[in-house]
Write a protein that holds these residues in place. Structure first.
Motif, short mmCIF file in Angstrom:
data_model
loop_
_atom_site.label_atom_id
_atom_site.label_comp_id
_atom_site.label_asym_id
_atom_site.label_seq_id
_atom_site.Cartn_x
_atom_site.Cartn_y
_atom_site.Cartn_z
N MET A 185 0.74 -1.24 0.15
CA MET A 185 0.13 -0.18 0.31
C MET A 185 0.43 1.49 -0.34
O MET A 185 0.41 2.36 -0.88
N LEU A 186 2.26 1.14 0.63
CA LEU A 186 3.28 2.01 0.55
C LEU A 186 3.61 2.43 -1.03
O LEU A 186 3.61 3.51 -1.39
N ARG A 187 4.09 1.49 -1.19
CA ARG A 187 4.27 1.51 -2.71
C ARG A 187 3.36 2.18 -3.77
O ARG A 187 3.54 3.44 -4.73
N THR A 188 1.88 1.37 -3.56
CA THR A 188 0.89 2.08 -4.59
C THR A 188 0.80 3.66 -4.21
O THR A 188 0.63 3.73 -5.36
N THR A 189 0.75 4.15 -3.19
CA THR A 189 0.41 5.57 -2.76
C THR A 189 1.82 6.12 -3.68
O THR A 189 1.21 7.06 -4.07
N LEU A 190 3.00 5.88 -3.55
CA LEU A 190 4.06 6.88 -4.19
C LEU A 190 3.62 6.51 -5.14
O LEU A 190 4.20 7.68 -5.79
N GLU A 191 3.28 5.50 -6.07
CA GLU A 191 3.15 5.50 -7.12
C GLU A 191 2.67 6.25 -7.67
O GLU A 191 2.41 6.49 -9.05
N GLY A 192 1.48 5.99 -6.96
CA GLY A 192 0.07 6.92 -7.36
C GLY A 192 0.69 8.20 -7.68
O GLY A 192 -0.05 9.32 -8.33
N ILE A 193 1.53 9.23 -6.49
CA ILE A 193 1.73 9.89 -6.40
C ILE A 193 3.03 10.15 -7.75
O ILE A 193 3.13 11.32 -8.37
N PHE A 194 3.57 9.33 -7.92
CA PHE A 194 4.15 9.71 -9.65
C PHE A 194 3.61 9.87 -10.79
O PHE A 194 3.63 10.76 -11.47
N MET A 195 2.38 8.79 -10.96
CA MET A 195 1.95 9.12 -11.73
C MET A 195 1.12 10.84 -11.95
O MET A 195 1.37 11.56 -12.68
N LYS A 196 0.78 10.99 -10.51
CA LYS A 196 0.00 12.29 -10.92
C LYS A 196 1.25 13.27 -11.23
O LYS A 196 0.62 13.89 -12.03
N TYR A 197 2.34 13.13 -11.21
CA TYR A 197 3.44 14.46 -10.58
C TYR A 197 3.46 14.23 -12.29
O TYR A 197 3.52 15.52 -13.17
N ALA A 198 3.78 12.79 -12.90
CA ALA A 198 3.53 12.93 -14.19
C ALA A 198 2.82 13.38 -15.03
O ALA A 198 3.26 13.87 -15.98
N VAL A 199 1.58 13.22 -14.67
CA VAL A 199 0.39 13.87 -15.85
C VAL A 199 0.61 15.50 -15.38
O VAL A 199 0.27 16.39 -16.27
N TYR A 200 0.56 16.10 -14.60
CA TYR A 200 0.67 17.08 -13.74
C TYR A 200 1.43 18.17 -13.42
O TYR A 200 0.77 19.79 -13.76
N GLY A 201 2.28 17.30 -14.17
CA GLY A 201 3.85 18.69 -13.23
C GLY A 201 3.95 19.27 -12.32
O GLY A 201 3.74 19.40 -11.33
N ASP A 202 3.63 21.21 -12.31
CA ASP A 202 3.86 21.75 -12.03
C ASP A 202 2.78 22.30 -11.15
O ASP A 202 2.71 23.48 -10.28
#
Length: 221
Positions: free
Chosen positions: A157-174
């Motif tokens: 679940m920690l990995r899922t949470t962090l990967e979700g942040i990775f993906m959102k940051y990749a999509v939404y940038g600044d």
């Protein structure tokens, strides 16, 4: 002769790294189907034939990009200390890595979703299986030391949470509040507020933050 051999070796290594970095950039901008070897080698400033020489072809170049992503993940330094300090270090290290390696994150996330390149991702994952298991076990031990009832699930679940942040940051940038997301995850696990911000150049947080895909758009040649 030896000095000449060293110069040739260094030149080959530089050419290979230039191709790999250019591939990461082009794949992240256009996706694998929309990227051509001609564009990659033009951006790298090398002859097209060097892709075959160093990698063997486009599929092997894609695999090398995925391998680089795994190498980046496993290159995150660990923190010594209490279980809470180690967990905070894992969270901060992972989010710092995604900020530094945003192009490769974007490229690999797309590869994970596409049938043609998902197979290459799975093959790369197999090559790094021992390191993956070791990394998972480190996190599970942290949760075990924190007294978690189900350390394997906590790690997932920690990995899922962090990967979700990775993906959102990749999509939404600044427009994505990465620093605030870091603090939110720390609070989720009852960890103290960080003493300093992430060592990244992040856009100032808008109090009325709204994530928009336009925040990740970069000029395309």
């Amino acid at each position: 002769m030896a000095r000449s051999d060293d110069r040739h070796r260094v030149a080959r290594e530089r050419a290979r790294e230039s191709i790999l970095q250019a591939a990461i950039e082009v794949f992240s901008e256009r996706g694998v189907p929309g990227a051509s070897i001609a564009e990659i080698t033009h951006r790298a400033g090398v002859a097209q034939g060097l892709v075959n020489y160093h990698f063997g072809g486009k599929s092997q170049l894609v695999a090398a990009v995925i391998d680089r992503w795994f190498e980046t993940l496993f290159g995150i330094p660990t923190v010594d200390g209490t279980a809470d300090e180690r967990l905070a270090g894992i969270i901060d290290g992972a989010l710092t890595a995604t900020g530094f390696a945003l192009p490769v994150q974007r490229a690999v996330f797309a590869m994970q979703q596409q049938p043609d390149t998902h197979r290459l991702f799975a093959e790369s994952e197999t090559r790094f299986l021992a390191q993956t298991i070791a990394s998972e076990d480190i996190v599970r031990q942290v949760f075990r030391d924190r007294g978690a009832a189900d350390p394997p699930l906590e790690e997932i679940m920690l990995r899922t949470t962090l990967e979700g942040i990775f993906m959102k940051y990749a999509v939404y940038g600044d427009t994505y509040p990465l620093e605030d997301a870091r603090r939110w995850v720390r609070r989720l696990y009852g960890l103290p507020e960080p003493e300093a911000p992430l060592p990244l150049q992040l856009a100032p947080r808008n109090p009325d933050a709204r994530t928009r895909a336009s925040g990740a758009v970069r000029p395309v040649d």
